[in-house]
Motif scaffolding. Sequence first.
Motif: not given
Length: 87
Positions: A45-67
């Motif tokens: 789960l993400a608040c507006a402030e941390h959305r981008e950093s959490l997406e970047a963390f998951l995206g860099a590892r190829g884990f992010l599927r959708e928000t």
Amino acid sequence: MSSEVPQAQDAPDHCSARGCRTAARFQLRWNNPKLHPPERRKTWLACAEHRESLEAFLGARGFLRETVEHTQPVSAQDAVEGSAADR
């Protein structure tokens, strides 16, 4: 004298970023393809402030599927306990 203590289910879901107690506005749906079948989704789960950093963390590892917008509780199977920084 009776004072009602809010139950855990009454409290808003909070952001998964370490130390953040802000109410969640987004669900970051992800999976680790080395561990999970393709249809399996874990959720941070993400608040507006941390959305981008959490997406970047998951995206860099190829884990992010959708928000998606966080409008309902996450099922216990999909919820990830602890903070995102603990992963």
